[in-house]
Write an enzyme that holds these catalytic residues in place. Structure first.
Site, PDB file in Angstrom:
ATOM      1  N   TYR A   1       0.174  78.801 102.113  1.00 59.49           N
ATOM      2  CA  TYR A   1       1.513  79.298 102.393  1.00 59.49           C
ATOM      3  C   TYR A   1       1.634  79.954 103.776  1.00 59.49           C
ATOM      4  CZ  TYR A   1       2.872  78.192  97.606  1.00 59.49           C
ATOM      5  OH  TYR A   1       3.181  77.520  96.438  1.00 59.49           O
TER       6      TYR A   1
ATOM      7  N   ASN B   1       8.509  78.966  89.790  1.00 56.32           N
ATOM      8  CA  ASN B   1       9.180  77.657  89.720  1.00 56.32           C
ATOM      9  C   ASN B   1       8.219  76.521  89.374  1.00 56.32           C
ATOM     10  OD1 ASN B   1       7.921  77.555  92.181  1.00 56.32           O
ATOM     11  ND2 ASN B   1       9.716  76.950  93.359  1.00 56.32           N
TER      12      ASN B   1
ATOM     13  N   HIS C   1       4.449  73.026  92.801  1.00 58.36           N
ATOM     14  CA  HIS C   1       4.606  72.883  94.251  1.00 58.36           C
ATOM     15  C   HIS C   1       4.172  71.475  94.632  1.00 58.36           C
ATOM     16  CE1 HIS C   1       4.051  73.594  98.575  1.00 58.36           C
ATOM     17  NE2 HIS C   1       2.954  72.881  98.432  1.00 58.36           N
TER      18      HIS C   1
ATOM     19  N   GLU D   1      -2.378  70.503 103.311  1.00 56.97           N
ATOM     20  CA  GLU D   1      -2.529  71.192 102.016  1.00 56.97           C
ATOM     21  C   GLU D   1      -3.716  70.685 101.196  1.00 56.97           C
ATOM     22  OE1 GLU D   1       1.366  70.613 100.305  1.00 56.97           O
ATOM     23  OE2 GLU D   1       2.228  72.245 101.474  1.00 56.97           O
TER      24      GLU D   1
ATOM     25  N   LYS E   1       1.686  75.597  89.119  1.00 52.66           N
ATOM     26  CA  LYS E   1       1.514  77.015  89.446  1.00 52.66           C
ATOM     27  C   LYS E   1       1.113  77.833  88.207  1.00 52.66           C
ATOM     28  CE  LYS E   1       4.791  76.996  93.285  1.00 52.66           C
ATOM     29  NZ  LYS E   1       5.944  77.706  93.863  1.00 52.66           N
TER      30      LYS E   1
HETATM   31  P1  CMP Z   1       6.974  76.301  96.918  1.00 57.98           P
HETATM   32  O1  CMP Z   1       7.516  74.908  96.892  1.00 57.98           O
HETATM   33  O2  CMP Z   1       5.641  76.524  96.308  1.00 57.98           O
HETATM   34  O3  CMP Z   1       6.936  76.828  98.431  1.00 57.98           O
HETATM   35  C1  CMP Z   1       7.013  78.207  98.762  1.00 57.98           C
HETATM   36  C2  CMP Z   1       7.331  79.066  97.588  1.00 57.98           C
HETATM   37  O4  CMP Z   1       7.796  80.364  97.862  1.00 57.98           O
HETATM   38  C3  CMP Z   1       8.465  78.416  96.817  1.00 57.98           C
HETATM   39  O5  CMP Z   1       8.021  77.247  96.168  1.00 57.98           O
HETATM   40  C4  CMP Z   1       8.904  79.558  95.908  1.00 57.98           C
HETATM   41  O6  CMP Z   1       8.217  79.589  94.677  1.00 57.98           O
HETATM   42  C5  CMP Z   1       8.495  80.812  96.681  1.00 57.98           C
HETATM   43  N1  CMP Z   1       9.659  81.636  97.025  1.00 57.98           N
HETATM   44  C6  CMP Z   1       9.873  82.875  96.549  1.00 57.98           C
HETATM   45  N2  CMP Z   1      11.014  83.363  97.052  1.00 57.98           N
HETATM   46  C7  CMP Z   1      11.554  82.420  97.852  1.00 57.98           C
HETATM   47  C8  CMP Z   1      12.738  82.336  98.636  1.00 57.98           C
HETATM   48  N3  CMP Z   1      13.607  83.344  98.705  1.00 57.98           N
HETATM   49  N4  CMP Z   1      12.977  81.182  99.319  1.00 57.98           N
HETATM   50  C9  CMP Z   1      12.078  80.164  99.260  1.00 57.98           C
HETATM   51  N5  CMP Z   1      10.931  80.183  98.531  1.00 57.98           N
HETATM   52  C10 CMP Z   1      10.674  81.303  97.819  1.00 57.98           C
END
Ligand code: CMP
Length: 149
Positions: free
Chosen positions: A50, A113, A116, A127, A10
């Site tokens: 997403y 984070n 992904h 995806e 990311k």
């Molecule tokens: P990812 O695995 O990329 O999938 C969806 C993303 O939404 C997740 O990682 C997080 O980075 C982001 N996200 C932000 N806020 C939340 C939340 N409250 N719960 C889950 N995902 C979140």
């Protein structure tokens, strides 16, 4: 054919200079890259990636963030690739991600984070097609795999 998964470093992972560290962690467990691109994704691609989160409170900021800078998208191949990558990257929320996982070691918060990855075969199928055509996925064998036969 070995299992494949989709992995994306990311914008925060790219910005913080973690591309090499993350690729190293995936490579050392034998997950072969079979496609990789350094891109700035469009809003349309982000909304597709997403789509399952549309309507959730964090959706708009997620789309804005993931289009805010370059990312590295890749397809990785290896036995049980989906399960293994999910283990290596750790829980979505870095507060719950174990030390030694990518998120446990580097993620700042749930929105930033670092990485992904697909959570199922169905999500991989969905995806990776947002970013790669079938002819961009390279058929290859690693030299150490050949030696094992
Ligand atoms: P990812 O695995 O990329 O999938 C969806 C993303 O939404 C997740 O990682 C997080 O980075 C982001 N996200 C932000 N806020 C939340 C939340 N409250 N719960 C889950 N995902 C979140």
């Amino acid at each position: 054919m070995a299992e494949r998964t989709f992995v994306m470093i990311k914008p925060d992972g790219v910005q913080r200079g973690l591309i090499g560290e993350i690729i190293k962690r995936l490579e050392r467990v034998g997950l072969k890259p079979v496609a990789m691109k350094f891109i700035r994704m469009s809003r349309e691609q982000a909304e597709k990636l997403y789509a399952v989160h549309k309507g959730k409170p964090f959706y708009e900021s997620l789309i804005e963030y993931v289009t805010s800078g370059p990312v590295v998208v890749s397809v990785r191949e290896g036995p049980k690739a989906i399960e293994i990558v999910r283990k290596i990257i750790g829980a979505t929320d870095p507060a719950k991600a174990a030390p030694g996982t990518i998120r446990g070691d580097f993620a700042l918060d749930i929105s930033h984070n670092v990485i992904h990855a697909s959570d199922s075969k169905e999500s991989f199928e969905y995806e990776h097609k947002i970013f790669f055509s079938e002819d961009e996925i390279v058929k290859r064998e690693r030299i150490d795999e050949k030696r094992l036969i």
